[in-house]
Design an enzyme around this catalytic site. Structure first.
Site, PDB file in Angstrom:
ATOM      1  N   ASN A 198      19.178 -32.530  28.035  1.00 11.38           N
ATOM      2  CA  ASN A 198      20.524 -33.078  28.202  1.00 11.38           C
ATOM      3  C   ASN A 198      20.465 -34.592  28.332  1.00 11.38           C
ATOM      4  O   ASN A 198      19.537 -35.153  28.925  1.00 11.38           O
ATOM      5  CB  ASN A 198      21.259 -32.428  29.385  1.00 11.38           C
ATOM      6  CG  ASN A 198      20.506 -32.420  30.687  1.00 11.38           C
ATOM      7  OD1 ASN A 198      19.270 -32.413  30.728  1.00 11.38           O
ATOM      8  ND2 ASN A 198      21.229 -32.424  31.786  1.00 11.38           N
ATOM      9  N   GLU A 232      20.803 -27.860  24.490  1.00 17.16           N
ATOM     10  CA  GLU A 232      20.822 -26.965  23.325  1.00 17.16           C
ATOM     11  C   GLU A 232      21.246 -27.728  22.078  1.00 17.16           C
ATOM     12  O   GLU A 232      20.695 -27.566  20.986  1.00 17.16           O
ATOM     13  CB  GLU A 232      21.818 -25.813  23.547  1.00 17.16           C
ATOM     14  CG  GLU A 232      21.497 -24.907  24.712  1.00 17.16           C
ATOM     15  CD  GLU A 232      22.119 -25.382  26.023  1.00 17.16           C
ATOM     16  OE1 GLU A 232      22.117 -26.603  26.295  1.00 17.16           O
ATOM     17  OE2 GLU A 232      22.591 -24.517  26.776  1.00 17.16           O
ATOM     18  N   CYS A 254      28.123 -24.992  23.729  1.00 15.60           N
ATOM     19  CA  CYS A 254      26.804 -24.699  23.149  1.00 15.60           C
ATOM     20  C   CYS A 254      26.764 -23.307  22.531  1.00 15.60           C
ATOM     21  O   CYS A 254      26.082 -23.091  21.524  1.00 15.60           O
ATOM     22  CB  CYS A 254      25.713 -24.879  24.196  1.00 15.60           C
ATOM     23  SG  CYS A 254      25.412 -26.626  24.556  1.00 15.60           S
TER      24      CYS A 254
END
Ligand code: THU
Length: 132
Positions: free
Chosen positions: A42, A55, A95
């Site tokens: 992230n 992701e 995501c």
């Protein structure tokens, strides 16, 4: 690259997280149908809404390297909070939609923590997802 340990790779990837605001590190490791491994973490921003999840950083990298036909075989998500605790956290809604874009019927999504691991299909995670 089928023998790759996605949990180990996601744990390594989360060390690179840029998360000064949430102090929550997330790592994602993906194995593509072509047999390649990509990882992501992230990346937060002072304008919070610009934050990119682990992701999506992994998947965008896979598309950039393999091209638009890239398909996901497996996605594994790991995390660690500021106290060093890691529990299985499922991917956020954005995501899930992003994963679904590059999924096949066989794509598996795993999310792992110290207490164990959960495995789901994309349709379990995102029933009735958006499409035109
Ligand atoms: N985060 C991810 O990286 N993946 C998810 O699926 C959910 C949330 C990140 C975004 C933010 O940097 C931090 O976790 C706390 O929300």
């Amino acid at each position: 690259m089928d023998k790759v340990d996605l949990k180990t790779e996601a744990d390594k990837a989360l060390e690179n997280a840029y998360s000064p605001y949430s102090k929550f590190k997330v790592g994602a490791a993906i194995l593509t149908e072509a047999g390649n491994l990509y990882t992501g973490c992230n990346v937060e921003n002072v304008s919070y809404g610009l934050t990119i999840c682990a992701e999506r950083t992994a998947i965008t990298q896979a598309v950039a390297r393999e091209g638009p036909d890239m398909k996901l075989r497996e996605v594994l998500i790991a995390n660690r909070n500021e106290k060093g605790v890691s529990i299985p956290c499922s991917p956020c809604g954005a995501c899930r939609q992003f994963i679904a874009e590059f999924a096949t019927q066989n794509t598996r999504v795993r999310y792992a923590g110290k207490s164990g691991e959960v495995t789901k299909s994309v349709s379990d995670l995102l029933p009735d997802g958006f499409s035109f």
